[in-house]
Design an enzyme around this catalytic site. Sequence first.
Site, PDB file in Angstrom:
ATOM      1  N   TYR A   1     -14.685 -17.201 -19.474  1.00 12.20           N
ATOM      2  CA  TYR A   1     -13.796 -16.087 -19.141  1.00 12.20           C
ATOM      3  C   TYR A   1     -14.548 -14.917 -18.512  1.00 12.20           C
ATOM      4  O   TYR A   1     -13.934 -13.912 -18.152  1.00 12.20           O
ATOM      5  CB  TYR A   1     -12.926 -15.661 -20.331  1.00 12.20           C
TER       6      TYR A   1
ATOM      7  N   LYS B   1     -19.483 -10.074 -20.749  1.00 12.23           N
ATOM      8  CA  LYS B   1     -20.092 -11.354 -20.337  1.00 12.23           C
ATOM      9  C   LYS B   1     -20.214 -11.407 -18.812  1.00 12.23           C
ATOM     10  O   LYS B   1     -21.200 -11.957 -18.283  1.00 12.23           O
ATOM     11  CB  LYS B   1     -19.252 -12.535 -20.820  1.00 12.23           C
TER      12      LYS B   1
END
Length: 265
Positions: free
Chosen positions: A145, A160
């Site tokens: 994601y 991330k």
Amino acid sequence: MESLAGRAYLVTGGGTGIGAATALHLAGLGASVTVLGRRKEPLDTVVDEVKRQGGDALAHPADVRDPDAVDAAVETTLDRFGRIDGLVNNAAGNFVTPAEKLSPNGWRAVVDIVLNGTWNCTSAVARRLIDAGRPGSIVSVIATYAWTGHPGTVHSAAAKAGVVAMTRTLAVEWARYGIRLNCIAPGPTETDGAGNALWATPEDRDRVLSSVPLDRFATAPEIGDLIGLLLSDRAAYITGTTLTADGAQSLGPQIYGPPVAATRT
Ligand code: HXC
């Protein structure tokens, strides 16, 4: 078999889940390992298990959000093992929440752990490698994601994605020093941490599982195995990339229908 023999690595979030499995795997490949995490007890358990299997490991309780504490962990590794060859950025923080309900402190906590923590560890290890004129390898655990996005985890997805950008930037910038940096993006992995945070109920678990074409969760040891591969010289020409190991989850069974395995009778 011992492709990391004589080397030393720091594994963050090394007391549980993917981090613990990775520490055990790296030790099995001949490396010495410092496991870093906030709670001492699980770290000690991993160290005991590594030693029981004939390897060498060290527990260093610390929070990746604290640059001084991270620096001390690297120093301890150098004191104890005489070298450091790389790092696994595995420590993460996450919880599922509608974005409009996320408080400033909730955003900060996750971004501090995932993005700033990864930078704290990466810069601390890389500075030692550069000063010593030694090559090294760094692997960061992310999630798909980072590029697909995912409702309910805006803080983690944004952080991330930052780790991916950091990895790609530094792979180019530090190639001259022989430092390789890569990410691994595991799909849903069978661990207590992720399970409790992201698929706590049987219904959520089924929903997550039904999104994976290979029709199973990843195991922590198989992700640890891939991290060992990326750290090793077998991956000497791989840098700045992300290895996705998600059973094709991110390719979207919602587009192509249910997994083939689920439609067989
Ligand atoms: C809403 C929450 C919350 C929740 C915490 N907060 N949990 N808000 N829903 N479930 C808010 C708090 O209210 C607080 O904001 C802020 O977040 C900070 O919380 P603290 O508990 O004070 O912070 P801290 O002790 O630093 O804990 C950090 C944490 C925690 C991220 C919140 O969950 C943690 O340490 N987790 C580590 C382990 C973990 O999450 N592992 C899962 C990783 S799995 P206020 O405003 O009230 O002060 C993973 C895999 C993803 O990432 C990939 C899957 C495919």
